[in-house]
Design an enzyme around this catalytic site. Structure first.
Site, PDB file in Angstrom:
ATOM      1  N   PHE A   7       0.820  -1.201   0.000  1.00  0.00           N
ATOM      2  CA  PHE A   7       0.000   0.000   0.000  1.00  0.00           C
ATOM      3  C   PHE A   7       0.863   1.264   0.000  1.00  0.00           C
ATOM      4  O   PHE A   7       1.836   1.361   0.754  1.00  0.00           O
ATOM      5  CB  PHE A   7      -0.864   0.082   1.263  1.00  0.00           C
ATOM      6  CG  PHE A   7      -1.927  -0.964   1.394  1.00  0.00           C
ATOM      7  CD1 PHE A   7      -3.259  -0.645   1.176  1.00  0.00           C
ATOM      8  CD2 PHE A   7      -1.618  -2.258   1.790  1.00  0.00           C
ATOM      9  CE1 PHE A   7      -4.262  -1.595   1.329  1.00  0.00           C
ATOM     10  CE2 PHE A   7      -2.606  -3.220   1.944  1.00  0.00           C
ATOM     11  CZ  PHE A   7      -3.929  -2.894   1.713  1.00  0.00           C
ATOM     12  N   ASP A   8       0.487   2.227  -0.817  1.00  0.00           N
ATOM     13  CA  ASP A   8       0.929   3.589  -0.586  1.00  0.00           C
ATOM     14  C   ASP A   8       0.225   4.059   0.692  1.00  0.00           C
ATOM     15  O   ASP A   8      -0.705   3.402   1.175  1.00  0.00           O
ATOM     16  CB  ASP A   8       0.548   4.466  -1.786  1.00  0.00           C
ATOM     17  CG  ASP A   8       0.861   5.921  -1.566  1.00  0.00           C
ATOM     18  OD1 ASP A   8       1.986   6.222  -1.140  1.00  0.00           O
ATOM     19  OD2 ASP A   8      -0.024   6.762  -1.813  1.00  0.00           O
ATOM     20  N   MET A   9       0.632   5.192   1.248  1.00  0.00           N
ATOM     21  CA  MET A   9       0.016   5.641   2.498  1.00  0.00           C
ATOM     22  C   MET A   9      -0.827   6.906   2.306  1.00  0.00           C
ATOM     23  O   MET A   9      -2.048   6.876   2.415  1.00  0.00           O
ATOM     24  CB  MET A   9       1.090   5.879   3.565  1.00  0.00           C
ATOM     25  CG  MET A   9       0.518   6.272   4.927  1.00  0.00           C
ATOM     26  SD  MET A   9       1.794   6.528   6.191  1.00  0.00           S
ATOM     27  CE  MET A   9       2.531   8.061   5.576  1.00  0.00           C
ATOM     28  N   LYS A 141       9.860   7.662  -5.759  1.00  0.00           N
ATOM     29  CA  LYS A 141       8.882   7.431  -6.806  1.00  0.00           C
ATOM     30  C   LYS A 141       8.973   8.587  -7.802  1.00  0.00           C
ATOM     31  O   LYS A 141       9.161   9.728  -7.385  1.00  0.00           O
ATOM     32  CB  LYS A 141       7.465   7.381  -6.219  1.00  0.00           C
ATOM     33  CG  LYS A 141       7.251   6.263  -5.197  1.00  0.00           C
ATOM     34  CD  LYS A 141       5.851   6.361  -4.566  1.00  0.00           C
ATOM     35  CE  LYS A 141       5.659   5.344  -3.452  1.00  0.00           C
ATOM     36  NZ  LYS A 141       4.347   5.463  -2.804  1.00  0.00           N
ATOM     37  N   ASP A 166      -2.556   5.895  -5.260  1.00  0.00           N
ATOM     38  CA  ASP A 166      -3.482   6.944  -5.707  1.00  0.00           C
ATOM     39  C   ASP A 166      -2.845   7.848  -6.757  1.00  0.00           C
ATOM     40  O   ASP A 166      -3.524   8.330  -7.650  1.00  0.00           O
ATOM     41  CB  ASP A 166      -3.959   7.788  -4.517  1.00  0.00           C
ATOM     42  CG  ASP A 166      -2.839   8.587  -3.875  1.00  0.00           C
ATOM     43  OD1 ASP A 166      -2.883   9.826  -3.934  1.00  0.00           O
ATOM     44  OD2 ASP A 166      -1.914   7.983  -3.317  1.00  0.00           O
TER      45      ASP A 166
END
Length: 214
Positions: A7-9, A141, A166
């Site tokens: 997961f991204d946060m 990223k 997202d």
């Protein structure tokens, strides 16, 4: 579906993007710098260092240290000192993955200590076996390093990981790491360029949860 979920946060698990936007707008007003929405959206999904460099390159006579300090302080008052609201479907999906014994990790551009604090404040930290943070990699990223690190710490091949993001930069990073990618956009819709990567785009985490529940 996959052997692990990464997961991204910010903007994916935690509803922090609106807090950052508000803090940025307040900072621009404080320094008499015009707020431009499109420009601000270009900063989303980037590390703090990357955002700072873009600001320096774009705004003439940019007051680097005072601006960044003011912005960080405003943001941290809301995002670190208080629990951040969860994005829709987060708790239900994480509970399902825990019940299924599916390993989970976080891959975030945020520094480790701050990310740990955010997740702890939100009651999510114990759902994750591992974390790869922005201060633990050389390349931010959209470089895939952070996703490869998260997979390595889980002991699972990147090709067997599902990545949830997202932002466009996060999607590029996970895609380059050879992961299955689902994008759940927050403030900024996917660009046409990113759409051409052929990943999945869904409106909420509930849509991803259904794939595991079925």
């Amino acid at each position: 579906m996959r052997d692990a979920v990464i997961f991204d946060m910010d903007g994916l698990l935690l509803d922090t993007e609106r807090l950052s936007l508000k803090a940025y707008q307040e900072t621009c007003a404080n320094f008499d710098i015009a707020y431009e929405e499109t420009f601000y959206f270009s900063l989303i999904g980037r590390s703090l260092k990357q955002a700072e460099q873009i600001l320096i390159n774009t705004i003439p006579n940019f007051p680097t240290d005072p601006f960044m300090t003011f912005w960080n302080n405003r943001y941290h008052e809301e995002a670190l000192e208080k629990p951040v609201p969860l994005k829709a479907g987060v708790l239900s999906f994480l509970t399902l993955l825990k019940d299924r014994n599916i390993p989970c990790a976080v891959a975030t551009s945020t520094e480790f200590d701050k990310a740990t604090r955010k997740l702890s404040n939100a009651g999510l930290l114990d759902f994750f076996q591992e974390m790869a943070a922005g201060d633990q990699v050389e390349q931010s990223k959209p470089h895939p390093e952070i996703y490869r690190l998260a997979a390595s710490r889980l002991g699972i091949s990147p090709a067997q990981c599902l990545a949830l993001e997202d932002s466009d930069n996060g999607v590029r990073a996970a895609h380059a790491a050879n992961m299955l990618v689902y994008q759940i956009p927050d403030l900024v819709p996917p660009s046409e360029d990113v759409k051409r990567l052929g990943h999945f785009i869904v409106p909420t985490l509930q849509h991803v949860e259904k794939l595991f529940a079925s």
